[in-house]
Design a protein around this motif. Structure first.
Motif, PDB file in Angstrom:
ATOM      1  N   ASP A 196      49.487 -32.707  21.603  1.00 15.85           N
ATOM      2  CA  ASP A 196      49.831 -33.940  22.297  1.00 15.85           C
ATOM      3  C   ASP A 196      48.544 -34.684  22.618  1.00 15.85           C
ATOM      4  OD1 ASP A 196      51.318 -35.915  23.456  1.00 15.85           O
ATOM      5  OD2 ASP A 196      52.304 -34.636  24.927  1.00 15.85           O
ATOM      6  N   LEU A 197      48.667 -35.977  22.864  1.00 13.12           N
ATOM      7  CA  LEU A 197      47.487 -36.779  23.162  1.00 13.12           C
ATOM      8  C   LEU A 197      46.903 -36.463  24.532  1.00 13.12           C
ATOM      9  CD1 LEU A 197      48.642 -40.281  21.861  1.00 13.12           C
ATOM     10  CD2 LEU A 197      47.274 -38.576  20.669  1.00 13.12           C
ATOM     11  N   ALA A 198      47.797 -36.221  25.534  1.00  8.11           N
ATOM     12  CA  ALA A 198      47.255 -36.129  26.890  1.00  8.11           C
ATOM     13  C   ALA A 198      47.944 -35.159  27.833  1.00  8.11           C
ATOM     14  CB  ALA A 198      47.263 -37.523  27.531  1.00  8.11           C
TER      15      ALA A 198
ATOM     16  N   GLY B 253      43.063 -35.520  22.808  1.00  8.75           N
ATOM     17  CA  GLY B 253      42.165 -36.509  23.380  1.00  8.75           C
ATOM     18  C   GLY B 253      42.224 -37.857  22.696  1.00  8.75           C
ATOM     19  N   GLY B 254      43.387 -38.202  22.192  1.00  3.40           N
ATOM     20  CA  GLY B 254      43.561 -39.496  21.539  1.00  3.40           C
ATOM     21  C   GLY B 254      43.656 -39.430  20.035  1.00  3.40           C
ATOM     22  N   LEU B 255      43.270 -38.309  19.427  1.00  5.36           N
ATOM     23  CA  LEU B 255      43.385 -38.177  17.973  1.00  5.36           C
ATOM     24  C   LEU B 255      44.863 -38.122  17.593  1.00  5.36           C
ATOM     25  CD1 LEU B 255      41.585 -37.828  15.433  1.00  5.36           C
ATOM     26  CD2 LEU B 255      41.899 -35.370  15.683  1.00  5.36           C
TER      27      LEU B 255
ATOM     28  N   GLU C 293      44.147 -31.388  12.427  1.00  4.31           N
ATOM     29  CA  GLU C 293      43.468 -31.077  11.184  1.00  4.31           C
ATOM     30  C   GLU C 293      43.350 -29.559  11.046  1.00  4.31           C
ATOM     31  OE1 GLU C 293      39.785 -33.207  10.949  1.00  4.31           O
ATOM     32  OE2 GLU C 293      40.739 -35.141  11.370  1.00  4.31           O
ATOM     33  N   ALA C 294      43.121 -29.093   9.829  1.00  2.00           N
ATOM     34  CA  ALA C 294      43.078 -27.653   9.569  1.00  2.00           C
ATOM     35  C   ALA C 294      42.002 -26.948  10.388  1.00  2.00           C
ATOM     36  CB  ALA C 294      42.853 -27.401   8.078  1.00  2.00           C
ATOM     37  N   ALA C 295      40.840 -27.575  10.550  1.00  2.00           N
ATOM     38  CA  ALA C 295      39.759 -26.956  11.322  1.00  2.00           C
ATOM     39  C   ALA C 295      40.162 -26.774  12.774  1.00  2.00           C
ATOM     40  CB  ALA C 295      38.495 -27.808  11.232  1.00  2.00           C
ATOM     41  N   GLN C 296      40.854 -27.767  13.346  1.00  2.00           N
ATOM     42  CA  GLN C 296      41.345 -27.655  14.719  1.00  2.00           C
ATOM     43  C   GLN C 296      42.322 -26.503  14.851  1.00  2.00           C
ATOM     44  OE1 GLN C 296      42.789 -31.833  14.796  1.00  2.00           O
ATOM     45  NE2 GLN C 296      41.966 -31.850  16.883  1.00  2.00           N
TER      46      GLN C 296
ATOM     47  N   ASN D 211      53.248 -31.047  15.473  1.00  2.00           N
ATOM     48  CA  ASN D 211      52.185 -32.027  15.291  1.00  2.00           C
ATOM     49  C   ASN D 211      52.347 -33.191  16.265  1.00  2.00           C
ATOM     50  OD1 ASN D 211      49.911 -33.244  13.899  1.00  2.00           O
ATOM     51  ND2 ASN D 211      50.612 -32.192  12.067  1.00  2.00           N
ATOM     52  N   VAL D 212      51.303 -33.995  16.390  1.00  2.00           N
ATOM     53  CA  VAL D 212      51.356 -35.178  17.241  1.00  2.00           C
ATOM     54  C   VAL D 212      52.471 -36.102  16.750  1.00  2.00           C
ATOM     55  CG1 VAL D 212      50.050 -37.172  18.079  1.00  2.00           C
ATOM     56  CG2 VAL D 212      48.872 -35.014  17.620  1.00  2.00           C
ATOM     57  N   GLY D 213      53.211 -36.705  17.692  1.00  2.00           N
ATOM     58  CA  GLY D 213      54.296 -37.606  17.331  1.00  2.00           C
ATOM     59  C   GLY D 213      53.795 -38.840  16.616  1.00  2.00           C
ATOM     60  N   ASN D 214      53.930 -38.839  15.284  1.00  2.00           N
ATOM     61  CA  ASN D 214      53.336 -39.906  14.474  1.00  2.00           C
ATOM     62  C   ASN D 214      53.680 -39.594  13.018  1.00  2.00           C
ATOM     63  OD1 ASN D 214      51.634 -41.628  13.058  1.00  2.00           O
ATOM     64  ND2 ASN D 214      49.801 -41.085  14.192  1.00  2.00           N
ATOM     65  N   LEU D 215      54.205 -40.558  12.297  1.00  2.00           N
ATOM     66  CA  LEU D 215      54.563 -40.319  10.899  1.00  2.00           C
ATOM     67  C   LEU D 215      53.540 -40.863   9.913  1.00  2.00           C
ATOM     68  CD1 LEU D 215      58.431 -40.893  10.807  1.00  2.00           C
ATOM     69  CD2 LEU D 215      57.184 -38.736  10.540  1.00  2.00           C
ATOM     70  N   VAL D 216      52.386 -41.320  10.406  1.00  2.00           N
ATOM     71  CA  VAL D 216      51.371 -41.877   9.519  1.00  2.00           C
ATOM     72  C   VAL D 216      50.238 -40.877   9.295  1.00  2.00           C
ATOM     73  CG1 VAL D 216      49.787 -43.787   9.104  1.00  2.00           C
ATOM     74  CG2 VAL D 216      51.951 -44.214  10.269  1.00  2.00           C
ATOM     75  N   CYS D 217      49.362 -40.705  10.281  1.00  2.00           N
ATOM     76  CA  CYS D 217      48.179 -39.844  10.115  1.00  2.00           C
ATOM     77  C   CYS D 217      48.510 -38.396   9.757  1.00  2.00           C
ATOM     78  CB  CYS D 217      47.323 -39.885  11.375  1.00  2.00           C
ATOM     79  SG  CYS D 217      46.798 -41.540  11.857  1.00  2.00           S
TER      80      CYS D 217
END
Length: 248
Positions: free
Chosen positions: A68-70, A91-93, A97-100, A120-126
């Motif tokens: 989550d972002l926050a 933190g806003g990302l 990513e795989a490294a995370q 994953n973060v709620g987002n269908l783009v990144c």
């Protein structure tokens, strides 16, 4: 002489290499990784809580890492299932990513984990562009989001191994056009399975659990056509011809 470097391409190539290594590492431990992608408000967390509880009840060693972002709200909700849960604040990302993922799993993931869910973060783009070393990529969408969602986000739906429709219990109330939705999914990802669910009623949860367990036991995973469209180490966001270029 100036040399032009595609930074995004280099970042994705590095991520893919790390994801491949992580996939082999977790496979050697017999851990199946399920990467969950959706828009905010799709009901992903509510459904995951149901799925985790069902697997815990069956005695399947399962865990969840939620991004989550926050806030840590999702982790607190998921922990009610009784499964080990870890919250990752980006933190806003806008994506993991795989490294995370690899870094957060070290020293935390129980050794006997059979199924690891990554919310994953709620987002269908990144998130759609980043391989996390998952075994199964699941894209979720609620009936309230509109039947054309797969066409607006062809990469998120086109690379999915499985598509899950959430909040199916209110489909009639919002005049959801199921045939149109199914047709749009098929256009960007021919042959992918679609599972209708309701976290509120529990409908479809058992079927989804069975599909996940089958993959954990070695069942073949759907191969999206789009996954093969790779050029110079990066995925192309191919889309049907009638999708506006700005939405591809």
């Amino acid at each position: 002489m100036c040399r032009v470097i595609d930074v995004r391409q280099a970042v994705l190539a590095r991520n893919d290499a790390l994801a491949g290594a992580l996939r082999k590492e977790l496979a050697s431990r017999r851990t199946t990784v399920v990467n969950l992608l959706s828009s905010p408000g799709s009901g992903k967390t509510a459904l995951l809580e149901r799925v985790l509880a069902a697997l815990v009840e069956r005695g399947v060693p399962v865990a969840a890492l939620t991004a989550d972002l926050a806030t840590e709200n999702d982790a607190r909700r998921l922990a009610r299932s009784g499964a080990p849960v870890k919250q990752v604040l980006t933190g806003g990302l806008c994506h993991l990513e795989a490294a995370q993922l690899r870094g957060h799993l070290r020293g935390w993931l129980p050794a006997d984990t059979r199924v690891l869910f990554v919310e994953n973060v709620g987002n269908l783009v990144c998130p759609a562009a980043y391989d996390l070393g998952e075994t199964l990529r699941v894209t979720l969408m609620s009936v309230t989001e509109g039947e054309d969602k797969p066409l607006k986000y062809p990469m998120a739906f086109g690379l999915a191994h499985l598509v899950v429709l959430t909040k199916n219990d209110i489909a009639d109330a919002v005049d959801f056009d199921r045939p149109a939705f199914t047709g749009n999914v098929v256009r960007v990802n021919p042959g992918v399975g679609i599972v209708p669910t309701s976290a509120r009623t529990g409908a479809g949860v058992d079927g989804l659990v069975e599909r996940i367990l089958a993959v954990a036991e070695g069942a073949a995973v759907h191969r999206p056509v789009m996954a093969g469209r790779v050029r110079e180490g990066r995925l192309l966001q191919d889309a049907p011809d009638d999708v506006p270029a700005g939405q591809r």
